[in-house]
Design a protein around this motif. Structure first.
Motif, PDB file in Angstrom:
ATOM      1  N   GLY A   6      77.194  -2.984 -24.705  1.00 56.23           N
ATOM      2  CA  GLY A   6      76.763  -3.055 -26.093  1.00 56.23           C
ATOM      3  C   GLY A   6      75.332  -2.603 -26.269  1.00 56.23           C
ATOM      4  N   ARG A   7      74.426  -3.044 -25.362  1.00 59.52           N
ATOM      5  CA  ARG A   7      73.032  -2.609 -25.452  1.00 59.52           C
ATOM      6  C   ARG A   7      72.912  -1.094 -25.274  1.00 59.52           C
ATOM      7  N   ARG A   8      73.685  -0.544 -24.329  1.00 62.82           N
ATOM      8  CA  ARG A   8      73.623   0.901 -24.073  1.00 62.82           C
ATOM      9  C   ARG A   8      74.112   1.694 -25.272  1.00 62.82           C
ATOM     10  N   LEU A   9      75.214   1.257 -25.874  1.00 61.05           N
ATOM     11  CA  LEU A   9      75.755   1.960 -27.041  1.00 61.05           C
ATOM     12  C   LEU A   9      74.812   1.855 -28.223  1.00 61.05           C
ATOM     13  N   THR A  10      74.209   0.688 -28.425  1.00 68.17           N
ATOM     14  CA  THR A  10      73.263   0.516 -29.524  1.00 68.17           C
ATOM     15  C   THR A  10      72.062   1.440 -29.353  1.00 68.17           C
ATOM     16  N   ARG A  24      78.263  10.592 -31.240  1.00 72.91           N
ATOM     17  CA  ARG A  24      79.453  10.423 -32.073  1.00 72.91           C
ATOM     18  C   ARG A  24      80.444   9.460 -31.430  1.00 72.91           C
ATOM     19  N   ARG A  25      80.673   9.602 -30.158  1.00 74.54           N
ATOM     20  CA  ARG A  25      81.616   8.724 -29.472  1.00 74.54           C
ATOM     21  C   ARG A  25      81.088   7.294 -29.387  1.00 74.54           C
ATOM     22  N   ALA A  26      79.780   7.154 -29.187  1.00 76.39           N
ATOM     23  CA  ALA A  26      79.209   5.804 -29.180  1.00 76.39           C
ATOM     24  C   ALA A  26      79.362   5.134 -30.544  1.00 76.39           C
ATOM     25  N   SER A  27      79.208   5.902 -31.625  1.00 74.98           N
ATOM     26  CA  SER A  27      79.401   5.346 -32.961  1.00 74.98           C
ATOM     27  C   SER A  27      80.832   4.878 -33.167  1.00 74.98           C
ATOM     28  N   ILE A  28      81.805   5.646 -32.680  1.00 70.42           N
ATOM     29  CA  ILE A  28      83.208   5.258 -32.802  1.00 70.42           C
ATOM     30  C   ILE A  28      83.483   3.946 -32.072  1.00 70.42           C
ATOM     31  N   ILE A  29      82.975   3.834 -30.852  1.00 71.09           N
ATOM     32  CA  ILE A  29      83.250   2.638 -30.037  1.00 71.09           C
ATOM     33  C   ILE A  29      82.581   1.419 -30.651  1.00 71.09           C
ATOM     34  N   MET A  30      81.327   1.548 -31.128  1.00 73.86           N
ATOM     35  CA  MET A  30      80.651   0.408 -31.724  1.00 73.86           C
ATOM     36  C   MET A  30      81.337  -0.027 -33.009  1.00 73.86           C
ATOM     37  N   ALA A  31      81.765   0.954 -33.816  1.00 70.46           N
ATOM     38  CA  ALA A  31      82.463   0.586 -35.049  1.00 70.46           C
ATOM     39  C   ALA A  31      83.780  -0.114 -34.754  1.00 70.46           C
ATOM     40  N   SER A  32      84.480   0.338 -33.726  1.00 69.15           N
ATOM     41  CA  SER A  32      85.752  -0.299 -33.373  1.00 69.15           C
ATOM     42  C   SER A  32      85.533  -1.701 -32.839  1.00 69.15           C
ATOM     43  N   ALA A  58      90.178   5.814 -24.349  1.00 72.72           N
ATOM     44  CA  ALA A  58      89.420   6.278 -23.183  1.00 72.72           C
ATOM     45  C   ALA A  58      88.359   5.259 -22.781  1.00 72.72           C
ATOM     46  N   PHE A  59      87.719   4.622 -23.782  1.00 70.94           N
ATOM     47  CA  PHE A  59      86.720   3.594 -23.454  1.00 70.94           C
ATOM     48  C   PHE A  59      87.376   2.379 -22.802  1.00 70.94           C
ATOM     49  N   ASN A  60      88.543   2.006 -23.288  1.00 68.35           N
ATOM     50  CA  ASN A  60      89.238   0.869 -22.688  1.00 68.35           C
ATOM     51  C   ASN A  60      89.616   1.149 -21.234  1.00 68.35           C
ATOM     52  N   GLU A  61      89.860   2.439 -20.905  1.00 67.94           N
ATOM     53  CA  GLU A  61      90.281   2.796 -19.547  1.00 67.94           C
ATOM     54  C   GLU A  61      89.091   3.038 -18.609  1.00 67.94           C
ATOM     55  N   ARG A  62      88.046   3.725 -19.109  1.00 66.10           N
ATOM     56  CA  ARG A  62      86.977   4.183 -18.210  1.00 66.10           C
ATOM     57  C   ARG A  62      85.611   3.601 -18.525  1.00 66.10           C
ATOM     58  N   GLY A  63      85.495   2.858 -19.584  1.00 66.84           N
ATOM     59  CA  GLY A  63      84.210   2.297 -19.945  1.00 66.84           C
ATOM     60  C   GLY A  63      83.278   3.361 -20.519  1.00 66.84           C
ATOM     61  N   LEU A  64      81.976   3.264 -20.196  1.00 70.96           N
ATOM     62  CA  LEU A  64      80.989   4.196 -20.746  1.00 70.96           C
ATOM     63  C   LEU A  64      81.194   5.629 -20.278  1.00 70.96           C
ATOM     64  N   ALA A  65      81.996   5.827 -19.224  1.00 72.72           N
ATOM     65  CA  ALA A  65      82.284   7.202 -18.797  1.00 72.72           C
ATOM     66  C   ALA A  65      83.025   7.980 -19.872  1.00 72.72           C
ATOM     67  N   ALA A  66      83.633   7.259 -20.849  1.00 73.01           N
ATOM     68  CA  ALA A  66      84.334   7.950 -21.938  1.00 73.01           C
ATOM     69  C   ALA A  66      83.379   8.684 -22.861  1.00 73.01           C
ATOM     70  N   LEU A  67      82.071   8.388 -22.777  1.00 74.40           N
ATOM     71  CA  LEU A  67      81.092   9.110 -23.604  1.00 74.40           C
ATOM     72  C   LEU A  67      80.951  10.572 -23.179  1.00 74.40           C
ATOM     73  N   ASP A  68      81.335  10.909 -21.966  1.00 66.33           N
ATOM     74  CA  ASP A  68      81.214  12.276 -21.442  1.00 66.33           C
ATOM     75  C   ASP A  68      82.601  12.805 -21.111  1.00 66.33           C
ATOM     76  N   PRO A  69      83.296  13.365 -22.090  1.00 64.59           N
ATOM     77  CA  PRO A  69      84.651  13.866 -21.835  1.00 64.59           C
ATOM     78  C   PRO A  69      84.617  15.067 -20.899  1.00 64.59           C
ATOM     79  N   ARG A  70      85.584  15.160 -20.065  1.00 63.26           N
ATOM     80  CA  ARG A  70      85.688  16.272 -19.119  1.00 63.26           C
ATOM     81  C   ARG A  70      86.687  17.289 -19.645  1.00 63.26           C
ATOM     82  N   TRP A  71      86.214  18.049 -20.605  1.00 62.04           N
ATOM     83  CA  TRP A  71      87.068  19.078 -21.178  1.00 62.04           C
ATOM     84  C   TRP A  71      87.079  20.302 -20.275  1.00 62.04           C
TER      85      TRP A  71
END
Length: 363
Positions: A6-10, A24-32, A58-71
């Motif tokens: 939570g502190r990291r996302l904030t 953008r992804r951090a905003s989605i996770i914090m709002a959820s 993705a956040f539920n599965e990988r945690g903060l690693a979901a902030l960096d998608p591997r496209w």
């Protein structure tokens, strides 16, 4: 969500800097995490609802690693790093070493050889092959020649030259002949309007013969002088050595670096040098780059010979003496002269390292 997450996302959302995808992804996770429904989050970040759900899963599965998608767009790589290493090795190997009946690769021949190579088969297009070679720093170049000195005293001569230039710079001189100089238009570089270069006339007959500039250089004083002669000869070399000796009339030894040329070591010259305490330090055969005066001929060529069209040797000699040498000795530390000398020294050092592999010392 943990307290640390939570502190990291904030921190990421409040700063709003860095990678916009992470923000953008951090905003989605914090709002959820605060209970905001998916449609509202989609409107907040201007994204599709399915995208919002994918980020949450993705956040539920990988945690903060979901902030960096591997496209990884496009199809998977067909050429691996191992393939590229083998390709570069093959391209830099002469074909005759691989029992092929030619001496160089073309892009077509190299691609065909890789496609049917039993050791490591690589199917690659010619354009992709060209791109890989360019990325690896491999280019199509002309071959270069080099020659190795046959002088049995090569190392001793080079060591002696390095010793006298480092220990006795104030009593060390260099002598060499620069030429042949012919009367013809010499190309060079000049300032001119775009698409309208300065033009020099072409010559079909050259009736003025050639000359040689016999130059002397004082390492300690950084002074250059000399005269123009019709030919090389022991008498002219002796005259140059006498002018060098005259600059140090105190009778103490002086050291002169000069090429291993027959005209520079006649019995008369050797006898005179022994009587007048002049040590002749000859460069090894095919190693004139060890002569300190070579770097001085670069600026002379650049500022006197390039972009010129002298009418005769008299005019050329007058320009060498009255214009360049006097100006050069009065402005020995001029930025243009120093820059030209650095370029010439860099060329000489590069040639020395390529031929001998000896560490070069700055002059």
């Amino acid at each position: 969500m943990t307290e640390e997450e939570g502190r990291r996302l904030t921190q990421i959302v409040r700063r709003g800097r860095g990678n916009p995808i992470r923000v953008r992804r951090a905003s989605i996770i914090m709002a959820s995490s605060s209970g905001t429904p998916v449609p509202a989050i989609a409107r907040l970040v201007a994204a599709d609802e399915d995208t919002v759900r994918d980020v949450i899963h993705a956040f539920n599965e990988r945690g903060l690693a979901a902030l960096d998608p591997r496209w990884a767009g496009g199809r998977p790589r067909r050429i691996s790093d191992t393939d590229i290493a083998f390709l570069v090795t093959t391209a830099t190997t002469r074909p005759d070493k691989l029992d092929l009946p030619f001496t160089r690769w073309s892009i077509r021949k190299l691609a065909a050889h890789l496609a049917r190579c039993h050791e490591h088969r690589i199917v690659i297009s010619r354009e992709r092959l060209r791109t890989v070679l360019r990325a690896a720093g491999i280019s199509f170049q002309r071959t270069r020649t080099w020659k190795e000195s046959t002088d049995p005293d090569k190392d001793a001569k080079l060591d002696r030259i390095e010793e006298v230039t480092s220990r006795f710079p104030g009593r060390c001189f260099a002598f060499d002949q620069f030429g042949p100089l012919s009367i013809r238009p010499c190309h060079g570089s000049t300032w001119a309007p775009e698409t309208k270069p300065t033009r020099l006339p072409a010559t079909y007959t050259r009736t003025h013969g050639i000359r040689y500039f016999h130059g002397c250089y004082s390492l300690g004083d950084d002074q250059l002088w000399g005269v123009t002669r019709r030919r090389k000869g022991g008498d002219h070399t002796l005259a140059a050595l006498k002018s060098i000796r005259a600059t140090r009339p105190d009778g103490a030894p002086v050291y002169v670096i000069l090429d291993n040329l027959s005209a520079n070591k006649t019995p008369k010259i050797r006898a005179w040098a022994a009587r007048h305490k002049v040590e002749l330090c000859f460069t090894p055969t095919y190693a004139s780059w060890a002569n300190s005066i070579e770097a001085q001929f670069g600026p002379l060529r650049t500022f006197t010979m390039s972009a010129s069209n002298h009418p005769n040797h008299t005019a050329l000699a007058r320009r060498l003496q009255d214009y360049y040498l006097r100006w050069r000795n009065a402005n020995a530390r001029h930025p243009d002269v120093l820059a030209a000398q650095r370029r010439e020294r860099a060329r000489v050092r590069s040639e020395r390292q390529q031929r001998w592999g000896r560490p070069s010392t700055a002059a």
